[in-house]
Design a protein around this motif. Structure first.
Motif, short mmCIF file in Angstrom:
data_model
loop_
_atom_site.label_atom_id
_atom_site.label_comp_id
_atom_site.label_asym_id
_atom_site.label_seq_id
_atom_site.Cartn_x
_atom_site.Cartn_y
_atom_site.Cartn_z
N HIS A 78 0.83 -1.21 0.00
CA HIS A 78 0.00 0.00 0.00
C HIS A 78 0.86 1.26 0.00
CE1 HIS A 78 -4.01 -1.71 0.25
NE2 HIS A 78 -3.51 -2.61 1.07
N LEU A 79 2.05 1.17 0.58
CA LEU A 79 2.96 2.30 0.57
C LEU A 79 3.43 2.61 -0.86
CD1 LEU A 79 4.60 4.31 2.31
CD2 LEU A 79 6.39 2.56 2.44
N VAL A 80 3.62 1.56 -1.65
CA VAL A 80 4.10 1.71 -3.02
C VAL A 80 2.96 2.00 -3.99
CG1 VAL A 80 5.23 0.49 -4.93
CG2 VAL A 80 6.12 0.27 -2.61
N ALA A 81 1.86 1.25 -3.85
CA ALA A 81 0.82 1.30 -4.88
C ALA A 81 -0.53 1.78 -4.39
CB ALA A 81 0.67 -0.10 -5.49
N GLY A 82 -0.65 2.08 -3.12
CA GLY A 82 -1.96 2.44 -2.57
C GLY A 82 -2.36 3.86 -2.88
N PRO A 83 -3.65 4.15 -2.78
CA PRO A 83 -4.14 5.49 -3.09
C PRO A 83 -3.80 6.53 -2.01
CG PRO A 83 -5.93 4.12 -2.35
CD PRO A 83 -4.73 3.22 -2.45
N ARG A 84 -3.49 6.06 -0.82
CA ARG A 84 -3.20 6.99 0.28
C ARG A 84 -1.81 6.71 0.84
NH1 ARG A 84 -8.53 5.35 0.72
NH2 ARG A 84 -10.00 7.04 0.36
N ARG A 85 -0.82 6.84 -0.01
CA ARG A 85 0.56 6.50 0.37
C ARG A 85 1.07 7.33 1.54
NH1 ARG A 85 0.32 5.71 -5.11
NH2 ARG A 85 1.01 7.79 -5.67
N GLY A 86 0.70 8.59 1.58
CA GLY A 86 1.15 9.46 2.67
C GLY A 86 0.64 8.97 4.02
N ARG A 87 -0.61 8.57 4.07
CA ARG A 87 -1.19 8.06 5.31
C ARG A 87 -0.54 6.74 5.70
NH1 ARG A 87 -7.61 9.72 4.71
NH2 ARG A 87 -7.16 11.93 4.42
N THR A 88 -0.28 5.90 4.71
CA THR A 88 0.38 4.62 4.98
C THR A 88 1.79 4.86 5.50
OG1 THR A 88 -0.93 3.55 3.25
CG2 THR A 88 1.07 2.42 3.96
N ALA A 89 2.50 5.82 4.93
CA ALA A 89 3.86 6.15 5.40
C ALA A 89 3.82 6.64 6.85
CB ALA A 89 4.49 7.21 4.49
N ARG A 90 2.87 7.52 7.19
CA ARG A 90 2.75 8.00 8.57
C ARG A 90 2.47 6.84 9.52
NH1 ARG A 90 1.03 12.26 5.77
NH2 ARG A 90 -1.18 11.81 5.70
N ALA A 91 1.58 5.94 9.12
CA ALA A 91 1.25 4.80 9.96
C ALA A 91 2.46 3.90 10.16
CB ALA A 91 0.10 3.99 9.34
N LEU A 92 3.21 3.66 9.10
CA LEU A 92 4.39 2.81 9.19
C LEU A 92 5.45 3.43 10.08
CD1 LEU A 92 5.74 0.22 8.25
CD2 LEU A 92 6.48 1.42 6.18
N LEU A 93 5.67 4.73 9.97
CA LEU A 93 6.64 5.41 10.84
C LEU A 93 6.22 5.35 12.31
CD1 LEU A 93 7.58 8.52 8.66
CD2 LEU A 93 9.03 6.56 9.24
N GLN A 94 4.93 5.55 12.56
CA GLN A 94 4.44 5.45 13.93
C GLN A 94 4.60 4.02 14.46
OE1 GLN A 94 0.47 7.04 14.45
NE2 GLN A 94 0.98 8.93 13.36
N ALA A 95 4.30 3.03 13.62
CA ALA A 95 4.44 1.63 14.03
C ALA A 95 5.90 1.31 14.34
CB ALA A 95 3.90 0.71 12.94
N LEU A 96 6.82 1.83 13.53
CA LEU A 96 8.24 1.57 13.78
C LEU A 96 8.67 2.11 15.14
CD1 LEU A 96 9.77 2.27 10.24
CD2 LEU A 96 9.64 0.07 11.46
N ARG A 97 8.14 3.24 15.54
CA ARG A 97 8.47 3.80 16.86
C ARG A 97 7.93 2.92 17.99
NH1 ARG A 97 7.71 8.96 14.20
NH2 ARG A 97 5.53 9.00 14.79
N MET A 98 6.89 2.12 17.69
CA MET A 98 6.28 1.28 18.71
C MET A 98 6.84 -0.14 18.74
SD MET A 98 2.37 2.64 18.16
CE MET A 98 1.61 1.87 19.58
#
Length: 141
Positions: A92-112
């Motif tokens: 979804h980060l590469v091909a999804g329609p909401r890549r920015g939101r997916t990137a934010r979610a992934l960064l937040q998950a990495l912190r957790m």
């Protein structure tokens, strides 16, 4: 949901770091791994409006939903499920329609990640039921 006080005393309450979305799933994993039964009462009347607090189209919902799916998978699920959740998110980060939101979610998950791994170890130390046995109840998404 009806829960025994003794069960909550044993496994703890909802994980407040999740805030919204998947907190019930995470608690269910801990309960089941501790040996508590989780049952569906098909004759019980319930009414649930999915994402009523935030709406499914909002950035808040989408970021928390993606982030918490990853975090709960890492904290509780077998490694193949964790990998599948991560690959789905990366797709979804590469091909999804909401890549920015997916990137934010992934960064937040990495912190957790450190906290999720600590939860994983803590659950494993007290678990009576193997993770793979609980995973058999999962519904494919």
């Amino acid at each position: 949901m009806a829960l025994r006080r003794r069960a909550l005393d044993e496994v703890g309450l909802f994980d407040s770091s999740l805030f919204m979305y998947y907190e019930d799933t995470e608690l269910s994993w801990r309960l089941r791994r501790a040996g508590w039964r989780i049952e569906h009462a098909p004759t019980a009347g319930t009414r649930h409006q999915h994402a009523a607090s935030s709406g499914t189209g909002t950035e808040f919902f989408q970021v928390h939903n993606i982030r918490n799916r990853l975090v709960v998978s890492l904290a509780q699920a077998p490694w193949p499920v964790v990998l599948r959740a991560l690959l789905r998110t990366l797709w979804h980060l590469v091909a999804g329609p909401r890549r920015g939101r997916t990137a934010r979610a992934l960064l937040q998950a990495l912190r957790m990640v450190p906290s999720a791994l600590a939860t994983r170890r803590r659950t494993d130390r007290s678990a009576r039921i193997p993770r793979r046995d609980v995973a058999r109840w999962m519904v494919a998404d």
